[in-house]
Design a protein around this motif. Structure first.
Motif, PDB file in Angstrom:
ATOM      1  N   ARG A 115       7.789   2.501  -0.317  1.00 24.05           N
ATOM      2  CA  ARG A 115       7.135   2.977  -1.035  1.00 24.05           C
ATOM      3  C   ARG A 115       6.101   3.952  -0.286  1.00 24.05           C
ATOM      4  NH1 ARG A 115       5.971  -2.080   0.451  1.00 24.05           N
ATOM      5  NH2 ARG A 115       3.578  -2.666   0.312  1.00 24.05           N
ATOM      6  N   TYR A 287      -5.356  -6.296  -6.703  1.00 28.63           N
ATOM      7  CA  TYR A 287      -6.468  -6.206  -6.043  1.00 28.63           C
ATOM      8  C   TYR A 287      -7.278  -6.767  -5.727  1.00 28.63           C
ATOM      9  CZ  TYR A 287      -2.115  -5.573  -2.967  1.00 28.63           C
ATOM     10  OH  TYR A 287      -0.284  -5.167  -2.468  1.00 28.63           O
ATOM     11  N   LYS A 336      -0.810  -5.257   2.667  1.00 28.23           N
ATOM     12  CA  LYS A 336      -1.815  -5.542   3.056  1.00 28.23           C
ATOM     13  C   LYS A 336      -2.262  -6.933   2.902  1.00 28.23           C
ATOM     14  CE  LYS A 336      -2.752  -1.897  -0.151  1.00 28.23           C
ATOM     15  NZ  LYS A 336      -3.005  -0.278   0.444  1.00 28.23           N
TER      16      LYS A 336
HETATM   17  C1  LIG Z   1      -1.745   0.444  -0.605  1.00 28.72           C
HETATM   18  C2  LIG Z   1      -1.235   1.476  -0.410  1.00 28.72           C
HETATM   19  C3  LIG Z   1       0.566   1.195  -0.696  1.00 28.72           C
HETATM   20  C4  LIG Z   1       0.599   0.263  -2.024  1.00 28.72           C
HETATM   21  O1  LIG Z   1       0.478  -0.805  -1.113  1.00 28.72           O
HETATM   22  P1  LIG Z   1       1.139  -2.051  -2.523  1.00 28.72           P
HETATM   23  O2  LIG Z   1       0.658  -3.661  -1.755  1.00 28.72           O
HETATM   24  O3  LIG Z   1       2.553  -1.997  -2.537  1.00 28.72           O
HETATM   25  O4  LIG Z   1       0.072  -1.866  -3.867  1.00 28.72           O
HETATM   26  C5  LIG Z   1       0.970   2.236  -0.135  1.00 28.72           C
HETATM   27  N1  LIG Z   1       0.674   3.510   0.860  1.00 28.72           N
HETATM   28  C6  LIG Z   1      -0.177   2.854   1.920  1.00 28.72           C
HETATM   29  C7  LIG Z   1      -0.399   4.066   2.361  1.00 28.72           C
HETATM   30  C8  LIG Z   1      -1.418   2.565   0.776  1.00 28.72           C
HETATM   31  O5  LIG Z   1      -2.861   2.316   1.832  1.00 28.72           O
END
Ligand SMILES: *Cc1c(COP(=O)(O)O)cnc(C)c1O
Ligand code: SF4
Length: 340
Positions: A115, A287, A336
């Motif tokens: 992602r 979260y 995270k």
């Molecule tokens: C928080 C974040 C995400 C998404 O993290 P998920 O755990 O999938 O919600 C993606 N990229 C970055 C840079 C982030 O800070």
């Protein structure tokens, strides 16, 4: 039936001002904020100092949910600079989550597998005092400023990217027409399977959730998750709940992230009320973040031991799906980090 209209007065005083007009009218000085809420003048000096570092910005729609005269109002605390902002320990940094290091091309952060986070615009409708963005040079980092070209190329070249997160700033500050153009370009990239929008606008400026916006998201070729940002049940007034419900009925998965903030929502009852109010509005808790240690925000910190005590009480009181995941963001970490 004869309807009488007064074209001129309607122009000057629209009965339902559109979201862009509301944004333009947002409170943006310490004086105006104190006056709107009848707050004591002693707060002015600290507010002015903080305002010079990171300016005040808060839409009237959000101010209206604050209690007049209450200096401890949980919504006010999120936007009013206090003298405390000048006193942060040295380990409070400008870029505590390592965003600069993970910026691959202008406006694109690729930190986690599968992602990417697209900084659609650097601007927000509200300036939250605890935001890590207060120190981050996002204005020169937004993908829109480069017409999204390099960001789209990067995504196209990485076949393992399956989810694009529109974030910011607040992506819903772009016009719907721009969002539509962006999604049409993303739709050319075959390996994208999911779209996500991180936005606080349904909470702070609910009139942004227009029929046109919902028509756009309804025709997207991927499932959509919307992650809003609400920290306290008092933020959920009737207009906001309506905006959230309409978006859910238009087919989006509605989630919420919040930040655990001293003096705002650092108790089990505050968190429990928030989770239940969100669910009534069709939104699931996602979260609960421990504070990012950004310069100027130390007075909001709740330590992880206190946070764990609150979490234990939530687990006792709430259905499992109403309990948010307590996480901490650590520069360089691959996701995270859960705080168990
Ligand atoms: C928080 C974040 C995400 C998404 O993290 P998920 O755990 O999938 O919600 C993606 N990229 C970055 C840079 C982030 O800070
Ligand atoms: S809405 Fe989100 S990104 Fe914008 S100032 Fe608040 S916390 Fe930061």
């Amino acid at each position: 039936m004869v309807t009488r209209t007064h074209p001129l007065s309607q122009q000057l005083l629209p009965s339902k001002p559109n979201w862009r007009y509301q944004l333009q009218q947002a409170i943006n000085t310490p004086e105006a904020l104190l006056e709107a809420l009848a707050l004591p003048p002693e707060l002015l000096k600290g507010a002015q100092e903080g305002h010079q570092q990171f300016r005040i910005r808060v839409p009237h729609a959000f101010v209206e949910r604050m209690e007049r005269g209450n200096t401890a109002d949980p919504l006010l605390r999120q936007v009013l600079p206090l003298k405390d902002e000048a006193h942060s320990p040295d380990y409070y940094l400008s870029d505590p989550v390592g965003d600069l290091a993970s910026s691959k091309v202008p406006g694109l952060l690729h930190k986690y597998q599968g992602r990417v986070l697209l900084i659609a615009t650097g601007a927000c409708a509200i300036n939250c005092r605890y935001c890590f963005r207060r120190e981050f040079p996002y204005s020169g980092q937004s993908a829109a400023s480069a017409q999204f070209g390099p960001a789209l190329d990067y995504i196209a070249q990485h076949a393992d990217i399956h989810e694009v997160i529109l974030s910011g700033g607040d992506p819903l500050l772009l016009r719907t027409r721009q969002l539509r153009q962006l999604s049409e370009q993303l739709a050319q990239i075959p390996h994208i399977r999911r779209l996500r929008i991180h936005t606080r606008l349904p909470i702070v400026l609910p009139d942004r959730i227009t029929d046109d916006l919902l028509a756009w998201t309804q025709q997207l070729p991927w499932p959509l998750a919307v992650v809003v940002h609400c920290n306290h049940a008092q933020e959920l007034d009737a207009t906001t709940v309506n905006a959230l419900q309409r978006w859910r009925h238009a087919g989006a998965h509605m989630l919420n992230q919040s930040v655990l903030l001293k003096g705002v929502n650092d108790s089990a009852p505050a968190q429990s009320n928030l989770a239940q109010a969100l669910y009534q509005a069709g939104v699931l808790p996602y979260y609960l973040h421990l504070l990012d240690r950004v310069k100027g925000s130390a007075h909001f910190e709740v330590n992880s031991t206190q946070a764990q005590v609150i979490m234990e009480q939530l687990r006792l009181q709430l259905s499992g799906y109403l309990v948010p995941r307590l996480v901490r963001e650590q520069a360089g970490a691959p996701y995270k980090l859960p705080v168990l």
